[in-house]
Motif scaffolding. Structure first.
Motif, PDB file in Angstrom:
ATOM      1  N   GLU A 155       0.858  -1.180   0.000  1.00 57.54           N
ATOM      2  CA  GLU A 155       0.000   0.000   0.000  1.00 57.54           C
ATOM      3  C   GLU A 155       0.896   1.231   0.000  1.00 57.54           C
ATOM      4  N   LYS A 207       3.323 -16.751  -2.069  1.00 57.25           N
ATOM      5  CA  LYS A 207       2.750 -15.515  -1.514  1.00 57.25           C
ATOM      6  C   LYS A 207       2.805 -15.511   0.014  1.00 57.25           C
ATOM      7  N   PHE A 252      13.471  -3.829   5.043  1.00 56.32           N
ATOM      8  CA  PHE A 252      12.614  -4.431   6.076  1.00 56.32           C
ATOM      9  C   PHE A 252      13.376  -4.735   7.358  1.00 56.32           C
ATOM     10  N   ASN A 254      13.740  -2.001   9.557  1.00 53.03           N
ATOM     11  CA  ASN A 254      13.471  -0.819  10.375  1.00 53.03           C
ATOM     12  C   ASN A 254      12.682  -1.238  11.603  1.00 53.03           C
ATOM     13  N   GLY A 260       1.672  -4.000  11.030  1.00 49.94           N
ATOM     14  CA  GLY A 260       0.210  -4.046  10.971  1.00 49.94           C
ATOM     15  C   GLY A 260      -0.199  -4.175   9.518  1.00 49.94           C
ATOM     16  N   CYS A 263      -2.216  -7.184   5.276  1.00 55.14           N
ATOM     17  CA  CYS A 263      -1.635  -8.448   4.793  1.00 55.14           C
ATOM     18  C   CYS A 263      -0.887  -9.247   5.846  1.00 55.14           C
ATOM     19  N   LYS A 324       0.890   2.518   8.263  1.00 56.05           N
ATOM     20  CA  LYS A 324       2.141   2.999   7.667  1.00 56.05           C
ATOM     21  C   LYS A 324       1.816   4.254   6.858  1.00 56.05           C
ATOM     22  N   ARG A 413       9.326   5.482  15.384  1.00 52.81           N
ATOM     23  CA  ARG A 413       9.854   5.132  14.056  1.00 52.81           C
ATOM     24  C   ARG A 413      11.309   5.585  13.866  1.00 52.81           C
TER      25      ARG A 413
END
Ligand code: UDX
Length: 439
Positions: A155, A207, A252, A254, A260, A263, A324, A413
């Motif tokens: 997204e 997937k 990936f 961080n 959340g 997916c 996000k 973050r």
């Protein structure tokens, strides 16, 4: 090629618009009359950067159509994509396949000539077989093949992910169907996108395995972040130090408040359910699910500790509510665990998010929502950043300092430099970084 897409949710709409942009003629079908009316008026029901312009352009150039009438769309199509929702089934966490099966039945009655039915929805291993059986039973004379073509769209970056993907995965066991899928994705050959043809069950599992692996990666770095806090190390430097190893990769890693979204939570759960059903549990993913949900809750305790162990009667400004940036999606957003835990302890929360406030208001009606970040910050005892929207990355910290009545900033973050924030006089807390270290 002529393509029909069943379901105009996130995946269906993005895929339909992108296939149309490749030059195919695409009809998106949805039973929701008001949604189709809105789309036909040029209104996009979700927030996804660039999607409105892409839809507008392809509608104007007569390659993209929206309808509630499945009949003609399916009869004319060489490929029919099933892109309906597969939410977690209430109670047991299995993917709920009722919409996929209903779509299969409908397609079976309407298809005409050789048709490839493509599952784009995220579906458990074996669903392709089930879809094939439903179509065969509903229409024994149908000439068709069922393929699996999972989406890997993030997204907020979905159009780029569709147009310039790392790879396309197609599970297909029929040569004619393979040729149709090849032709559909031919526009990507120019950028040398790897197109991986596999058995259908393998594609379905790819997937889930991809999403579960990413969830593991995030959870791993989150736990390393906790350890960094205990031993006085810096998780961003650890991430860089390990990520430069090509076998690990930098993406990936961080650390944050926990993953959340629409997916990872749903797909990790569905994968473990399938694995258990087949007597082949994936314990690492079971653990990741547990650790991630505990983490989201633990973030409230971190904030309360930063606020001096008591938030009763205090006002907390929260920036960022969506799971996000660049989305209005609130599904399984960490904010949904954090904020109620703060208000339960007596805090008043004033929140701002650039896109997700209308969704958030439905889910958390009892907090205040502000028109700007500054309305939230003004006079608050502390500031918490939950989602790293661009506009929160370079806040005027002098103004923040002057606007807050306290000096607590909790940055979930790791956007800001710890040393700099401390120099400015903030009581600054972040994730996995030493209090006085260089960020
Ligand atoms: C994900 C997958 O990336 C995509 O391929 C799949 O098809 C759908 O699921 P999405 O849910 O849109 O996409 O978002 P993503 O960018 O992957 O982020 C998921 C969650 O992980 C977010 O909550 C995000 O904040 C978190 N995350 C991501 C981290 O905490 N740290 C990271 O390093 C990366």
């Amino acid at each position: 090629m002529r393509v029909a897409v069943i379901g105009t949710g996130y995946v269906g709409l993005v895929s339909g618009a992108c296939f149309a942009d490749f030059g195919h003629t695409v009809t998106c079908v949805d039973k929701d009359v008001s949604k189709i009316e809105r789309l036909n008026r040029g209104e996009i029901p979700i927030f996804e950067p660039g999607l409105d312009a892409l839809v507008d352009k392809n509608v104007k150039q007569e390659r993209l159509f929206f309808t509630t009438e499945a009949k003609d769309a399916i009869a004319d199509a060489e490929a029919v994509f099933i892109a309906v929702g597969t939410p977690s089934r209430r109670g047991d966490g299995h993917a709920d396949l009722q919409y996929v099966y209903a779509a299969a039945e409908e397609i079976a009655t309407l298809m005409n000539g050789f048709t490839v039915v493509v599952n784009k929805s995220t579906v458990p291993v074996g669903t392709g077989d089930e879809v094939e059986a439903i179509i065969r039973k509903t229409n024994p004379d149908a000439d068709f093949a069922v393929a699996s073509n999972p989406e890997f769209l993030r997204e907020g970056a979905a159009i780029k992910d569709f147009m310039i993907p790392d790879r396309v995965v197609v599970g297909v066991e029929d040569e004619r169907a393979k040729a149709v899928m090849d032709e559909l994705y031919r526009p990507l050959f120019l950028n040398e996108t790897p197109i991986l043809f596999t058995q259908r069950r393998t594609s379905e599992l790819i997937k889930y395995a991809a999403n579960a692996f990413l969830a593991v990666k995030i959870t791993f770095i989150n736990e390393i972040a906790d350890l960094c806090e205990s031993v006085g190390a810096n998780v961003q430097e650890v991430a860089r130090g390990i990520g430069l190893d090509g076998r690990i990769g930098r993406k990936f890693l961080n650390a944050g408040p926990g993953y959340g979204g629409s997916c990872f939570p749903k797909d990790t759960l569905a994968l473990t359910k399938t694995a258990n059903d087949y007597g082949s549990p994936i314990r690492i993913v079971d653990t990741v699910i547990e650790v991630n949900s505990a983490r989201k809750k633990a973030m409230a305790d971190k904030i309360i500790a930063a606020m001096g162990a008591d938030v009763s009667g205090k006002t907390i400004a929260v920036l960022g509510l969506a799971f996000k940036p660049n989305t209005d999606d609130m599904r399984d957003a960490p904010s949904l665990d954090i904020i109620p835990a703060l208000t339960e302890k007596g805090a008043s929360v004033r929140a701002y998010d650039p896109e997700a406030m209308h969704e958030a208001k439905e889910l958390m009606p009892d907090i205040s929502y502000c028109g700007t970040p500054w309305d939230a910050i003004e006079g608050a005892d502390g500031l918490v950043i939950i989602t790293e929207w661009h506009q929160f990355r370079a806040l005027d910290m002098e103004r923040v300092k002057n606007s807050l009545s306290g000096n607590v900033v909790v940055d979930l973050r790791n956007i800001y430099d710890a040393e700099d924030m401390e120099k400015r006089g903030f009581a600054y807390t972040s994730i996995g970084r030493p209090k006085t270290g260089k960020a």
